[in-house]
Design a protein around this motif. Structure first.
Motif, mmCIF file in Angstrom:
data_model
loop_
_atom_site.group_PDB
_atom_site.id
_atom_site.type_symbol
_atom_site.label_atom_id
_atom_site.label_comp_id
_atom_site.label_asym_id
_atom_site.label_seq_id
_atom_site.Cartn_x
_atom_site.Cartn_y
_atom_site.Cartn_z
ATOM 1 N N ILE A 1 5.390 -5.229 7.835
ATOM 2 C CA ILE A 1 4.826 -4.334 8.864
ATOM 3 C C ILE A 1 4.456 -2.971 8.290
ATOM 4 O O ILE A 1 3.440 -2.367 8.654
ATOM 5 C CB ILE A 1 5.768 -4.214 10.099
ATOM 6 C CG1 ILE A 1 5.077 -3.383 11.203
ATOM 7 C CG2 ILE A 1 7.097 -3.600 9.729
ATOM 8 C CD1 ILE A 1 5.627 -3.591 12.576
ATOM 9 N N MET A 2 5.262 -2.524 7.352
ATOM 10 C CA MET A 2 4.958 -1.236 6.717
ATOM 11 C C MET A 2 3.660 -1.343 5.914
ATOM 12 O O MET A 2 2.842 -0.415 5.914
ATOM 13 C CB MET A 2 6.106 -0.811 5.793
ATOM 14 C CG MET A 2 7.418 -0.519 6.498
ATOM 15 S SD MET A 2 7.299 0.613 7.892
ATOM 16 C CE MET A 2 7.428 2.168 7.071
ATOM 17 N N LYS B 1 -3.626 0.020 6.947
ATOM 18 C CA LYS B 1 -4.590 0.371 7.991
ATOM 19 C C LYS B 1 -4.908 1.862 7.961
ATOM 20 O O LYS B 1 -6.057 2.282 7.979
ATOM 21 C CB LYS B 1 -4.012 -0.023 9.353
ATOM 22 C CG LYS B 1 -5.067 -0.066 10.460
ATOM 23 C CD LYS B 1 -4.484 -0.711 11.720
ATOM 24 C CE LYS B 1 -5.521 -0.780 12.821
ATOM 25 N NZ LYS B 1 -6.580 -1.800 12.551
ATOM 26 N N LYS B 2 -3.845 2.647 7.873
ATOM 27 C CA LYS B 2 -3.992 4.098 7.910
ATOM 28 C C LYS B 2 -4.775 4.605 6.693
ATOM 29 O O LYS B 2 -5.667 5.460 6.814
ATOM 30 C CB LYS B 2 -2.582 4.737 7.957
ATOM 31 C CG LYS B 2 -2.543 6.195 8.293
ATOM 32 C CD LYS B 2 -2.435 6.444 9.785
ATOM 33 C CE LYS B 2 -2.468 7.933 10.094
ATOM 34 N NZ LYS B 2 -2.674 8.158 11.531
ATOM 35 N N PHE C 1 9.466 10.588 8.403
ATOM 36 C CA PHE C 1 8.042 10.935 8.353
ATOM 37 C C PHE C 1 7.198 10.019 9.234
ATOM 38 O O PHE C 1 7.571 8.874 9.503
ATOM 39 C CB PHE C 1 7.542 10.872 6.903
ATOM 40 C CG PHE C 1 8.053 12.014 6.064
ATOM 41 C CD1 PHE C 1 7.312 13.178 5.937
ATOM 42 C CD2 PHE C 1 9.280 11.932 5.430
ATOM 43 C CE1 PHE C 1 7.787 14.228 5.175
ATOM 44 C CE2 PHE C 1 9.761 12.983 4.678
ATOM 45 C CZ PHE C 1 9.016 14.138 4.544
ATOM 46 N N ASP C 2 6.063 10.557 9.601
ATOM 47 C CA ASP C 2 5.072 9.772 10.341
ATOM 48 C C ASP C 2 3.989 9.309 9.362
ATOM 49 O O ASP C 2 3.846 9.897 8.290
ATOM 50 C CB ASP C 2 4.418 10.656 11.414
ATOM 51 C CG ASP C 2 5.337 10.831 12.606
ATOM 52 O OD1 ASP C 2 6.291 10.044 12.724
ATOM 53 O OD2 ASP C 2 5.117 11.773 13.400
ATOM 54 N N PRO C 3 3.235 8.288 9.743
ATOM 55 C CA PRO C 3 2.163 7.821 8.853
ATOM 56 C C PRO C 3 1.208 8.944 8.449
ATOM 57 O O PRO C 3 0.771 9.002 7.300
ATOM 58 C CB PRO C 3 1.441 6.767 9.707
ATOM 59 C CG PRO C 3 2.436 6.307 10.692
ATOM 60 C CD PRO C 3 3.341 7.460 10.948
ATOM 61 N N VAL D 1 2.275 10.839 5.498
ATOM 62 C CA VAL D 1 2.067 10.109 4.241
ATOM 63 C C VAL D 1 0.659 10.427 3.714
ATOM 64 O O VAL D 1 0.475 10.728 2.528
ATOM 65 C CB VAL D 1 2.225 8.578 4.441
ATOM 66 C CG1 VAL D 1 2.026 7.840 3.120
ATOM 67 C CG2 VAL D 1 3.580 8.267 5.045
ATOM 68 N N LEU E 1 9.256 10.517 0.152
ATOM 69 C CA LEU E 1 9.366 10.625 1.606
ATOM 70 C C LEU E 1 10.235 9.528 2.183
ATOM 71 O O LEU E 1 10.308 8.417 1.676
ATOM 72 C CB LEU E 1 7.991 10.703 2.276
ATOM 73 C CG LEU E 1 6.950 9.632 2.067
ATOM 74 C CD1 LEU E 1 7.191 8.485 3.043
ATOM 75 C CD2 LEU E 1 5.577 10.240 2.326
ATOM 76 N N ILE E 2 10.924 9.938 3.231
ATOM 77 C CA ILE E 2 11.859 9.014 3.870
ATOM 78 C C ILE E 2 11.181 8.458 5.111
ATOM 79 O O ILE E 2 10.710 9.222 5.961
ATOM 80 C CB ILE E 2 13.170 9.745 4.243
ATOM 81 C CG1 ILE E 2 13.821 10.336 2.972
ATOM 82 C CG2 ILE E 2 14.145 8.809 4.933
ATOM 83 C CD1 ILE E 2 14.754 11.475 3.248
ATOM 84 N N LYS E 3 11.153 7.164 5.197
ATOM 85 C CA LYS E 3 10.375 6.513 6.256
ATOM 86 C C LYS E 3 10.799 6.950 7.663
ATOM 87 O O LYS E 3 9.963 7.173 8.528
ATOM 88 C CB LYS E 3 10.503 4.992 6.138
ATOM 89 C CG LYS E 3 9.800 4.432 4.915
ATOM 90 C CD LYS E 3 10.156 2.960 4.769
ATOM 91 C CE LYS E 3 9.705 2.412 3.432
ATOM 92 N NZ LYS E 3 10.262 1.080 3.196
ATOM 93 N N GLU F 1 8.153 -4.703 2.877
ATOM 94 C CA GLU F 1 8.208 -4.851 4.329
ATOM 95 C C GLU F 1 6.788 -5.052 4.865
ATOM 96 O O GLU F 1 5.958 -4.139 4.796
ATOM 97 C CB GLU F 1 8.845 -3.602 4.926
ATOM 98 C CG GLU F 1 9.258 -3.710 6.365
ATOM 99 C CD GLU F 1 10.552 -4.511 6.570
ATOM 100 O OE1 GLU F 1 10.765 -4.995 7.689
ATOM 101 O OE2 GLU F 1 11.339 -4.656 5.596
ATOM 102 N N LEU G 1 0.813 -1.266 8.410
ATOM 103 C CA LEU G 1 0.585 0.064 8.985
ATOM 104 C C LEU G 1 -0.057 1.015 7.979
ATOM 105 O O LEU G 1 -1.043 1.677 8.269
ATOM 106 C CB LEU G 1 1.902 0.655 9.499
ATOM 107 C CG LEU G 1 2.513 0.005 10.747
ATOM 108 C CD1 LEU G 1 3.964 0.457 10.929
ATOM 109 C CD2 LEU G 1 1.694 0.360 11.987
ATOM 110 N N LEU G 2 0.554 1.059 6.782
ATOM 111 C CA LEU G 2 0.056 1.985 5.762
ATOM 112 C C LEU G 2 -1.358 1.619 5.296
ATOM 113 O O LEU G 2 -2.217 2.487 5.135
ATOM 114 C CB LEU G 2 1.006 2.018 4.557
ATOM 115 C CG LEU G 2 2.214 2.947 4.707
ATOM 116 C CD1 LEU G 2 3.218 2.716 3.588
ATOM 117 C CD2 LEU G 2 1.773 4.423 4.718
ATOM 118 N N ARG H 1 -8.439 3.604 6.599
ATOM 119 C CA ARG H 1 -9.175 4.448 7.528
ATOM 120 C C ARG H 1 -9.491 5.805 6.904
ATOM 121 O O ARG H 1 -10.490 6.441 7.207
ATOM 122 C CB ARG H 1 -8.367 4.616 8.814
ATOM 123 C CG ARG H 1 -9.121 5.387 9.887
ATOM 124 C CD ARG H 1 -8.332 5.455 11.167
ATOM 125 N NE ARG H 1 -8.356 4.168 11.872
ATOM 126 C CZ ARG H 1 -7.934 3.998 13.130
ATOM 127 N NH1 ARG H 1 -7.434 5.012 13.784
ATOM 128 N NH2 ARG H 1 -7.994 2.819 13.707
#
Lengths: 123, 581
Positions: free
Chosen positions: A13-14, A20-21, A108-110, A113, A103-105, A11, A17-18, A24
């Motif tokens: 977008i996932m 980027k996180k 959970f929040d980023p 993770v 973990l279930i997307k 995916e 997001l991941l 960082r």
């Protein structure tokens, strides 16, 4: 030296997001978009940790873990499963195949993770 | 001279007559059986007859010239007797004692009469003596006898009296009995009379019945024809019935199988008819049905049984009774293969859709989170406010999708996972804790009545039970107005753990109570409250409890509140729900 994480996820977008996180947080990220690519990438990159999705085109997460189990170079790399689903049977199966966490997307929040990643390999 | 001679002659004759008379008298005197003594006027004995001599024992010479005092020595008595005799003109008779020569006194009776000459002057007395010793003896005996007789008579009289009384009593009692008997027999007679009357009435009725029966028989003949026709129709219906039918008699032997059932089981009627249900389990196609209904043919309603890969039957049993007497059982087999296929497709569709929806929902969730956390750059308060609301809506969507997935899993029959022996109280406490904030926010008086003793551990799927309890607590809080009261209690009784949750909420309208546990049900009154909810919670909860072999029910009154209960058996085995995923 930054810890290397392989993200196996289809995916877009996932991934964004991941990635980027995690960047960082100071990790080095490589991405594979299906199971086959994932196996190939982990042999090349030799990551410290793998974030693995279950439902993916070409090869799913379970099959990836099965393959890893057969390869002595891969079988000790810790795996955290990130999935849309989280049925107990699935979690059981993943644990048997050597997954360290699950973990279930949707649940959970980023940030959570990141917490789980840190718990496995540290910063 | 002649005259002298004549007198002489006459005198001579007279003298001769006189002598004759004297001899005659003497003879008479001597042969008399009684003793006679001739006495002078001075009571001197001048003569005695032979009998008297014998009695007194003296010879005439010894006694003549003696006073009678010589033989009668009771002086006072004798004086009285003499006095009487001297005065009296007639014979006197007295008793006294005679002293004979041998001095042995004899009781005698004496009679004395005076002797008179031609001029009537007293010249002496005649005394007769009669020995009355024997007479007296007899008299005494007689008296004794009389006394005895009298005594005997008295005794007899008493006996007779007693006997008489007894007899009288007997007679009375007999009379009583006779009266009773009479009464009884009168009663009997009356009864008999009544019976007879009743019988007569009955006979009349019978006669009438007979007439009616004859009429009826005529009708019956007609009805029989109709019934025959009806039977043929019924048979035709059974034969051509789209559902399979098995009829069992009261011994649970197969008495009928229709062609459709033959097709379902791939058997021929002649091979299985009249055999007991248990024997039929040797046919692999019938076995699942036998297993379901059991040997006593329990009540089954629309239970699905897979016969083959491409055949699913819905089995129902109906007891066949006539006036409370069981005649047998009818097993109805309805082919639901097509429905099951469609249902499976639908479930698969929902499952797939839900899964597919989860991916974008996760993406939205994560993006929003990162935006809110400022990971993607600073945002204004207004932006943040909107993003918060969007995030919450997204969370609701995720909840719905999760619920839908639970529902599809329930429908696919793969829901419970690995039950473990565990304590129930911590599960309840955990579910309560996760609602603390809402309870506080709505100022609800919340109470958890914990069991007094430690509850036995129970085998359950912790996650699912937690979800079930969570749903119930969530509903109670959601539908109870602010400042209301919610009470949760947990008890153990008779092998089951009972959970209950009582609220003072809006209640469930009576006309809708029957649908509470159905999918997507939301009561009219809560719809108006415009709170969120999809009507899946109680459906899921019920399925969780029932999958654990438990029971769930509720009591509710609109405007007053609702109490939900569920029980879980401590010993329940529920292996059949642990199918492979």
């Amino acid at each position: 030296m930054a810890k290397k994480i392989l993200l196996v996820e289809d995916e877009e977008i996932m991934i964004n997001l991941l990635q980027k996180k995690l960047i960082r947080e100071g990790y080095e990220i490589s991405v594979a978009r299906n199971g086959e690519e994932g196996l190939k990438a982990m042999r090349e990159v030799k990551p410290d940790l793998i974030l693995l999705d279950i439902i993916m085109p070409k090869m799913g997460g379970f099959e990836v873990m099965e393959e890893m189990g057969k390869d002595k170079n891969l079988k000790d790399i810790p795996v955290i499963v990130i999935s849309n689903s989280g049925q107990p049977v699935e979690i059981d199966k993943a644990q048997k195949l050597g997954a360290k966490d699950w973990l279930i997307k949707t649940e959970f929040d980023p940030q959570e993770v990141i917490d789980k990643v840190v718990k496995q390999i540290g910063k | 001279m002649a005259e002298k001679k004549f007198y002489k002659e006459e005198l001579k004759i007279l003298k001769e007559d006189f002598d004759d008379l004297k001899v005659y008298l003497d003879e008479i005197r001597n042969i008399l059986p009684i003793s006679v003594c001739t006495l002078s006027s001075f009571w001197v004995i001048v003569d005695i007859n032979r009998t008297a001599g014998t009695l007194i024992g003296y010879k005439p010479l010894e006694i003549i010239g003696q006073s009678i005092d010589f033989i009668f020595q009771k002086k006072q008595e004798l004086e009285k007797i003499k006095e009487k005799a001297e005065r009296g003109k007639r014979v006197i008779t007295e008793e006294t004692l005679l002293t004979p020569k041998n001095k042995k006194e004899i009781l005698v009776s004496i009679s004395i009469v005076g002797r008179k000459d031609r001029e009537g002057n007293l010249i002496g007395y005649f005394l007769s003596i009669a020995d009355i010793t024997e007479t007296k003896k007899y008299q005494k005996k007689l008296e004794e006898r009389t006394k005895e007789l009298e005594k005997a008579r008295a005794t007899l009289e008493i006996k007779v009296k007693t006997r008489t009384r007894e007899l009288k009593e007997l007679a009375e009692s007999l009379e009583e009995k006779v009266k009773e008997r009479t009464k009884e027999s009168e009663k009997r007679t009356k009864e008999l009379e009544e019976s007879r009357t009743a019988l007569m009435n009955m006979l009349e009725d019978v006669e009438e019945s007979r007439k009616a029966l004859i009429n009826m028989l005529e009708d019956v003949e007609e009805a029989r024809g109709k019934a025959e026709e009806e039977k043929n129709k019924t048979l035709a219906v059974i034969t051509n019935f789209a559902d399979g039918l098995l009829a069992l008699d009261k011994e649970n032997k197969l008495s009928l199988i229709n062609p459709q059932a033959e097709v379902f089981f791939d058997v021929k009627s002649r091979d299985i008819i009249d055999r007991p249900i248990l024997e039929l389990s040797t046919f692999p196609t019938i076995e699942p049905v036998v297993k379901l209904v059991g040997k006593e043919i329990k009540g089954v309603f629309r239970k699905e049984v897979r016969i083959r890969e491409d055949l699913v039957l819905e089995v129902s049993t109906i007891p066949v009774t006539r006036e409370e007497e069981k005649l047998g059982t009818l097993i109805i087999l309805h082919d639901v293969t097509r429905e099951k296929t469609i249902e499976r497709m639908k479930t698969e569709f929902v499952s797939l859709t839900a899964h597919q929806l989860r991916t974008p929902l996760s993406a939205i969730k994560w993006t929003l989170r990162m935006l809110l956390d400022g990971d993607l750059g600073r945002i204004t308060e207004e932006q943040k406010d909107f993003l918060e609301k969007t995030y919450k809506s997204n969370e609701r969507m995720i909840t719905l999708i999760n619920d839908l997935l639970d529902v599809t899993r329930i429908e696919e029959g793969r829901y419970l996972y690995k039950p473990v022996l565990t304590d129930t109280e911590p599960i309840v406490q955990f579910a309560i804790n996760s609602h603390k904030e809402e309870i506080k926010k709505k100022k609800i008086k919340f109470e958890f009545k914990k069991p007094e003793e430690e509850l036995p551990k129970i085998k359950l799927d912790v996650e699912k039970i937690r979800l079930a309890i969570d749903n119930l607590i969530d509903n109670a809080i959601r539908y109870t107005p602010a400042y209301g009261k919610v009470t949760v209690s947990l008890e153990y009784r008779k092998g089951v753990i009972e959970f209950s949750i009582k609220d003072t909420g809006v209640g469930i309208p009576k006309d809708q109570q029957g649908r509470v546990f159905t999918k997507f049900f939301r009561a009219a009154n809560v719809m108006r409250m415009a709170t969120e909810g999809f009507g899946l919670g109680l459906f899921i909860t019920k399925n969780i409890i029932e999958a654990h072999g438990g029971k769930i029910w509720f009591e509710s009154e609109e405007g007053k509140g609702t109490t939900f209960y569920f029980t879980l058996s401590v010993k329940e085995e529920f292996g059949e729900f642990l199918k492979e995923f």
